[in-house]
Design a protein around this motif. Structure first.
Motif, mmCIF file in Angstrom:
data_model
loop_
_atom_site.group_PDB
_atom_site.id
_atom_site.type_symbol
_atom_site.label_atom_id
_atom_site.label_comp_id
_atom_site.label_asym_id
_atom_site.label_seq_id
_atom_site.Cartn_x
_atom_site.Cartn_y
_atom_site.Cartn_z
ATOM 1 N N THR A 108 0.917 -1.149 0.023
ATOM 2 C CA THR A 108 -0.096 0.162 -0.151
ATOM 3 C C THR A 108 0.798 1.502 -0.128
ATOM 4 O O THR A 108 0.673 2.348 -0.915
ATOM 5 C CB THR A 108 -0.925 0.054 1.267
ATOM 6 O OG1 THR A 108 -1.728 -1.021 1.197
ATOM 7 C CG2 THR A 108 -1.831 1.391 1.195
ATOM 8 N N ILE B 243 -11.091 -7.528 -0.051
ATOM 9 C CA ILE B 243 -11.979 -8.054 0.958
ATOM 10 C C ILE B 243 -12.461 -9.436 0.827
ATOM 11 O O ILE B 243 -12.296 -10.104 1.795
ATOM 12 C CB ILE B 243 -13.105 -6.969 1.472
ATOM 13 C CG1 ILE B 243 -12.585 -5.599 1.722
ATOM 14 C CG2 ILE B 243 -13.985 -7.410 2.500
ATOM 15 C CD1 ILE B 243 -13.609 -4.468 1.638
ATOM 16 N N ALA B 244 -12.983 -9.701 -0.311
ATOM 17 C CA ALA B 244 -13.552 -11.074 -0.518
ATOM 18 C C ALA B 244 -12.461 -11.943 -0.221
ATOM 19 O O ALA B 244 -12.755 -12.952 -0.032
ATOM 20 C CB ALA B 244 -14.167 -10.961 -2.111
ATOM 21 N N LEU B 245 -11.336 -11.808 -0.790
ATOM 22 C CA LEU B 245 -10.244 -12.819 -0.672
ATOM 23 C C LEU B 245 -10.051 -13.276 0.868
ATOM 24 O O LEU B 245 -9.952 -14.286 1.383
ATOM 25 C CB LEU B 245 -8.986 -12.498 -1.288
ATOM 26 C CG LEU B 245 -8.771 -12.701 -2.793
ATOM 27 C CD1 LEU B 245 -7.524 -11.877 -3.185
ATOM 28 C CD2 LEU B 245 -8.772 -14.259 -3.178
ATOM 29 N N PHE C 106 -10.882 -9.906 8.104
ATOM 30 C CA PHE C 106 -11.191 -8.626 7.566
ATOM 31 C C PHE C 106 -10.805 -7.617 8.705
ATOM 32 O O PHE C 106 -9.922 -6.524 8.551
ATOM 33 C CB PHE C 106 -12.584 -8.292 6.976
ATOM 34 C CG PHE C 106 -12.872 -6.834 6.909
ATOM 35 C CD1 PHE C 106 -12.459 -6.296 5.879
ATOM 36 C CD2 PHE C 106 -13.812 -6.435 7.753
ATOM 37 C CE1 PHE C 106 -12.783 -5.142 5.389
ATOM 38 C CE2 PHE C 106 -14.009 -4.729 7.339
ATOM 39 C CZ PHE C 106 -13.391 -4.154 6.489
ATOM 40 N N ALA D 228 -8.380 -4.623 8.433
ATOM 41 C CA ALA D 228 -8.412 -3.013 8.451
ATOM 42 C C ALA D 228 -7.707 -2.438 9.654
ATOM 43 O O ALA D 228 -7.077 -1.141 9.309
ATOM 44 C CB ALA D 228 -10.083 -2.934 8.852
ATOM 45 N N MET D 229 -7.433 -3.256 10.677
ATOM 46 C CA MET D 229 -6.647 -2.798 11.851
ATOM 47 C C MET D 229 -5.112 -2.373 11.396
ATOM 48 O O MET D 229 -4.417 -1.207 11.747
ATOM 49 C CB MET D 229 -6.742 -3.332 13.197
ATOM 50 C CG MET D 229 -7.925 -3.345 13.816
ATOM 51 S SD MET D 229 -8.225 -1.531 14.357
ATOM 52 C CE MET D 229 -9.861 -1.566 15.065
ATOM 53 N N LEU E 292 -7.631 -4.334 1.819
ATOM 54 C CA LEU E 292 -8.377 -4.451 3.291
ATOM 55 C C LEU E 292 -8.227 -6.090 3.393
ATOM 56 O O LEU E 292 -9.123 -6.756 4.363
ATOM 57 C CB LEU E 292 -9.513 -3.975 3.080
ATOM 58 C CG LEU E 292 -9.655 -2.506 3.445
ATOM 59 C CD1 LEU E 292 -11.219 -1.887 3.320
ATOM 60 C CD2 LEU E 292 -9.364 -2.177 4.757
ATOM 61 N N LEU F 101 -4.106 -1.649 8.527
ATOM 62 C CA LEU F 101 -4.183 -0.442 7.401
ATOM 63 C C LEU F 101 -4.114 0.787 8.282
ATOM 64 O O LEU F 101 -3.403 1.799 8.393
ATOM 65 C CB LEU F 101 -5.494 -0.743 6.730
ATOM 66 C CG LEU F 101 -5.526 0.537 5.752
ATOM 67 C CD1 LEU F 101 -4.302 0.616 4.634
ATOM 68 C CD2 LEU F 101 -6.709 0.398 4.611
ATOM 69 N N ALA G 8 -4.305 -0.195 -2.500
ATOM 70 C CA ALA G 8 -4.924 -0.416 -1.063
ATOM 71 C C ALA G 8 -5.334 -1.678 -1.030
ATOM 72 O O ALA G 8 -6.199 -2.139 -1.879
ATOM 73 C CB ALA G 8 -6.052 0.861 -1.012
ATOM 74 N N LEU H 68 -10.577 -3.132 -4.481
ATOM 75 C CA LEU H 68 -10.633 -3.296 -2.992
ATOM 76 C C LEU H 68 -11.543 -4.118 -2.469
ATOM 77 O O LEU H 68 -11.463 -5.013 -1.452
ATOM 78 C CB LEU H 68 -11.150 -1.634 -2.463
ATOM 79 C CG LEU H 68 -11.076 -1.395 -0.949
ATOM 80 C CD1 LEU H 68 -9.535 -1.388 -0.626
ATOM 81 C CD2 LEU H 68 -11.943 -0.447 -0.631
ATOM 82 N N VAL H 69 -12.912 -4.336 -3.334
ATOM 83 C CA VAL H 69 -13.606 -5.588 -2.728
ATOM 84 C C VAL H 69 -13.216 -6.766 -2.904
ATOM 85 O O VAL H 69 -13.319 -7.692 -2.090
ATOM 86 C CB VAL H 69 -14.987 -5.370 -3.813
ATOM 87 C CG1 VAL H 69 -15.777 -6.430 -3.742
ATOM 88 C CG2 VAL H 69 -15.675 -3.927 -3.274
ATOM 89 N N LEU H 70 -12.322 -6.987 -4.030
ATOM 90 C CA LEU H 70 -11.625 -8.114 -4.186
ATOM 91 C C LEU H 70 -10.434 -8.607 -2.879
ATOM 92 O O LEU H 70 -10.685 -9.699 -2.538
ATOM 93 C CB LEU H 70 -10.629 -8.248 -5.523
ATOM 94 C CG LEU H 70 -11.330 -8.679 -6.834
ATOM 95 C CD1 LEU H 70 -10.470 -8.456 -7.876
ATOM 96 C CD2 LEU H 70 -12.059 -9.977 -6.772
#
Lengths: 330, 288, 273
Positions: free
Chosen positions: A56, A123-125, A247, A251-252, A64, A254, A62, A119-121
């Motif tokens: 990042t 998270i989904a991963l 997740f 996120a933390m 997550l 990041l 970026a 970004l969604v990928l």
């Protein structure tokens, strides 16, 4: 050539910062002998945050979902241990290798898209890995976590003690070694290219440098660092839980990176230490107050301190030096 | 056969709920080009206020719901011109992610400090409590209401976007913000109104869907991923895309839970990754 | 092919056997129904100095994007030093010596001027995949960077972050990066646009002093600069070449004056240049 064009040596600055991390670690060993569990978790989490910084902060992508790589390294190291691998250094190597492979796959999936989809990928991963870890309880222990990890003495000589001293020194030494190697890499020709890619990949291409392979290498390297951190956490705590591939943990990480200052290895380490240190104090009183503080801090940092809280020290110095007459743009 | 109908009806209800909450997020992302990770927090706040209005203040359901929606909008609007407005534009997604996740964290903390950590039920009035028979399958009335509400909202939004004066300006601003501003469209006011509608829909969804997604402090993050997935799969700014995506996610998720309960949401995320890889701009995209 | 999109009028200085540095043939690009490049033919000999002019929206930047590989043409062919590069990516074209600048500076926020130049030098010498080498220890890089920095007058700010220097200095850094790549063909997209007059002179000097063996194609609005720089001027309008000639011929041609210079003259007045 004139004196003006002599290249300033960046390595001295790196050495000072590396020494500062070592000193801080040793100070923690002396000052907080009863909190070495926390100190070790800070060190292992620093691997996660530094690995995120590569992707990042340096490469400009970026994500997550970074904890997926961390957690996979932890599960791999723990399973290797349960299969009979006792040597902690080899366990860390296994974790790093698993993380590297996971990072390569993660990168290959994520780098095909951009923006929100990307970004969604991510998270989904991480969610996919989380759900899979929950389901595959034979090798992950499911929601109970994987326990029963029994680590042999390091190199057959240094036994893990009850107070976690060995565990902490082990994590600290590996962190210092990793930081030293990464400091060289981010200043190398490859690192320079990587920082440029993070700012404007299209422009790098027009210089004749392929971007995608460099990013895949970065994801692999990042996965290795994250996986090592996961392995160290598994070794020092003796368990691997589902939260290590969550997740929330991503996120933390990041948040810690941005508060500390992304694009700087030592900012990432400082961010981790300060964040987790404060968290353990404030969260003990009330975990939700801590969330409010973190939330407000994030908003303030995004609005007013885009380069992270550790940049404030530099800003103050610079402002004093030029009497507030000039400031960096933005 | 019975299972299939059961899955279908539940999937429809769940999908409609996802649509009601996510459509505002989708429009904001298409129009203001902002990735808003605090969207779920607005749904959660709506749920909390409704629960409080009914259980503590004793308001009847039909009064409490619009009151709670309005109160959520009133609470959220200042955030638009204090915070959100500064990160519109899509140039710096990381900045958007961080600020909105910060807002979500703060809201979670505040909500917990005010209401406590337990699940807050939203008691349904008598008529919504019952069960109806559909195709020889029983279904809770409130789920049926959810489906109808989703359809009404989808139809209303479609009319508003495609047919109304507001919709013309909205579409112009989505397609080309600079041009819209040059033509005298007050984009800041348009953004404020859109934000308000997005928050209202989220709050309504949070309240109406409390049976499916219980109101508790971590709601804001727990379901955020699902809402983002809907927008990403559907394509930002597209009503039809969001509807189709909501129904797909609703179906995959519900079917997965029925047929392979031990896998959790594994198949949902696998489907998401597959769809995003195949159609990175979403199933439908409004602007070129 | 129309009579207007004629062969180059400038003499080719090399032996007839040597292929041109850049040869563009029948290059076209359409988006849907809109044709933004229409059967463009253009040849640049080694060391050529060609200016590409035309009103806003004529397709100048599109042409540069097509040649540099950012856009794929609908039809046509591009040869670089006799080699067909039509199917190659932007990366491959840059590696073969086809280098471009951007109309709006695209530099790397947070990196110093020196790092920009070093990156280009390292890329040219194929060293950007070295993980553990110290750039500071590479004497050849240091020497060449210092030479470029001196030549472009960037010595005072060489270790300043790119976002803390003036726009003119940013443009110079951009040119320095291009030069560090030792291009065969250099495409400059309005190198002096938006630069305050006091800095523009420096950029003009640098362009005048570009190595003689590089073929340069420059998009430019400023006619003074065009006349000073170009041996040949190509006029583009609505994606089509409407005139090719020496600066003197351009100035005399009524059609060009009507189609372009007149319009531009008024624009110049508005901008108060």
């Amino acid at each position: 050539m004139s004196a003006v064009t002599a290249r300033p040596s960046p390595l001295r600055g790196d050495f000072i910062k590396l020494a500062a991390v070592a000193l801080a670690g040793l100070a923690a060993l002396v000052l907080f002998p009863n909190d070495l569990g926390l100190m070790t978790r800070i060190a292992s989490s620093a691997f996660l945050v530094v690995s995120l910084d590569l992707v990042t902060g340096y490469a400009g992508i970026a994500t997550l979902g970074q904890a997926a790589l961390f957690g996979l390294g932890a599960y791999a190291a723990a399973n290797a241990n349960l299969a009979g691998l006792g040597e902690p250094i080899l366990m860390v190597a296994v974790g790093g290798l698993a993380g590297a492979v996971a990072g390569l796959i993660f990168g290959a999936v994520v780098l095909r898209s951009r923006g929100l989809a990307q970004l969604v990928l991510t998270i989904a991963l991480v969610q996919l890995v989380h759900e899979a870890a929950n389901k595959l309880s034979d090798i992950t222990g499911g929601s109970d976590g994987l326990s029963g990890i029994d680590v042999a003495p390091i190199l057959g000589a240094f036994r893990f003690d009850l107070y976690g001293r060995t565990g902490f020194v082990f994590a600290l030494v590996l962190l210092l070694a990793t930081l030293a190697v990464l400091s060289v890499i981010v200043r190398s020709p490859f690192g320079l290219k990587l920082r440029a890619i993070g700012r404007d990949p299209g422009r790098v291409r027009t210089l004749g440098a392929a971007v995608m392979p460099a990013l895949l290498v970065t994801f692999t390297l990042s996965g290795a660092v994250a996986g090592m951190g996961g392995a160290i956490e598994a070794i020092s705590t003796g368990v691997v839980g589902l939260d290590s591939v969550s997740f929330e943990r991503s996120a933390m990480a990041l948040v810690m990176l941005v508060l500390g200052g992304s694009g700087s290895l030592y900012g990432a380490v400082a961010g981790t230490a300060v964040f987790m240190g404060l968290e353990s104090i404030i969260s003990a009183a009330n975990p939700f107050h801590w969330l409010i503080i973190v939330g407000v801090l994030l908003i303030v940092v995004v609005l007013f301190v885009p380069r992270g809280l550790t940049s404030l020290a530099g800003d103050v110095r610079r402002l004093l030096a030029i009497f507030g007459l000039r400031r960096d743009k933005r | 056969m019975d299972t299939i109908i059961g899955i279908g009806l539940d999937a429809l209800a769940y999908g409609m709920l996802l649509f009601i909450i996510s459509i505002g997020l989708s429009v904001m992302m298409g129009l203001m080009r902002v990735i808003n990770l605090a969207h779920g927090a607005f749904a959660m706040v709506g749920g909390y206020i409704a629960s409080y209005a009914i259980r503590q203040l004793g308001l009847p359901y039909v009064v409490a719901v619009p009151t709670a929606v309005a109160a959520t909008v009133v609470v959220a609007l200042p955030l638009e011109f204090l915070l959100f407005r500064r990160i519109y534009g899509g140039a710096e997604p990381l900045k958007q992610v961080l600020m909105t996740i910060g807002i979500a964290f703060a809201v979670i903390g505040i909500v917990n400090a005010v209401f406590g950590p337990t699940i807050k039920p939203i008691p349904l009035p008598g008529p919504l409590h019952g069960i109806v028979d559909i195709a020889s399958h029983t279904m809770a009335v409130h789920r049926l209401v959810l489906i109808v509400a989703g359809l009404v909202i989808a139809a209303g939004l479609w009319l508003a976007v495609e047919k109304s004066n507001f919709g013309v300006r909205l579409r112009a601003a989505v397609d080309n913000p600079d041009m819209a501003a040059a033509l005298g469209i007050r984009t800041d006011r348009l953004y404020l109104v859109t934000f308000g509608i997005a928050v209202a829909l989220a709050a309504f969804g949070g309240i109406a869907g409390a049976e499916l997604m219980p109101i508790e402090p971590t709601y804001a993050l727990r379901y955020m991923v699902t809402f983002l997935v809907v927008v990403s799969v559907g394509g930002a700014g597209s009503t039809t895309g969001a509807l189709v995506a909501s129904l797909i996610i609703g179906l995959v998720d519900t079917a997965g839970r029925y047929l392979f309960p031990s896998y959790g949401m594994f198949f949902t995320y696998a489907a998401v990754i597959l769809i995003v890889e195949l159609a990175p701009n979403g199933l439908a995209r409004r602007s070129a | 092919m129309t009579a207007l999109s004629a062969a180059p009028t400038a003499p080719i200085l090399l032996a007839p056997a040597a292929p041109p540095a850049l040869a563009v043939e029948g290059l076209s690009k359409s988006f849907g129904g809109l044709t933004v490049a229409n059967e463009i033919d253009l040849t640049l000999a080694r060391g050529d100095r060609v200016a590409l002019i035309g009103p806003n929206g004529a397709g100048k930047t599109t042409f540069v994007n097509l040649v540099s590989g950012l856009l794929a043409p609908s039809s046509g062919r591009i040869d670089l030093a006799g080699e067909d590069i039509t199917g190659l990516s932007d990366v491959e074209r840059a590696r073969r010596g086809l280098v471009r600048s951007f109309q709006v500076s695209r530099l790397f926020h947070g990196l110093s001027v020196r790092e920009h130049i070093e990156l280009a030098l390292l890329q040219r010498t194929k060293r950007t995949n070295q993980f553990f080498a110290a750039i500071g220890r590479m004497a050849d890089i240091a020497d060449e960077a210092a030479e470029l920095v001196e030549r472009l007058g960037l010595a005072d700010i060489v270790d300043t972050r790119i976002d803390a220097i003036s726009y003119g200095q940013q443009r110079l850094t951009d040119i320095a990066m291009s030069l560090a790549l030792k291009p065969k063909v250099l495409l400059l997209d309005e190198p002096a646009a938006g630069v305050p007059t006091r800095d523009a002179g420096r950029i003009l000097d640098v362009i005048d002093a570009l190595p003689a063996d590089i073929a340069v194609l420059m998009i430019e609005h400023d006619m003074d600069l065009v006349f000073r720089f170009a041996a040949r001027v190509v006029v583009l309008a609505s994606g089509r070449i409407i005139f090719t000639g020496t600066p003197a011929e351009i100035a005399k041609d009524e059609q060009v004056r009507a189609a372009y210079l007149g319009v531009y003259g008024r624009e110049e007045e508005r901008h108060g240049r």
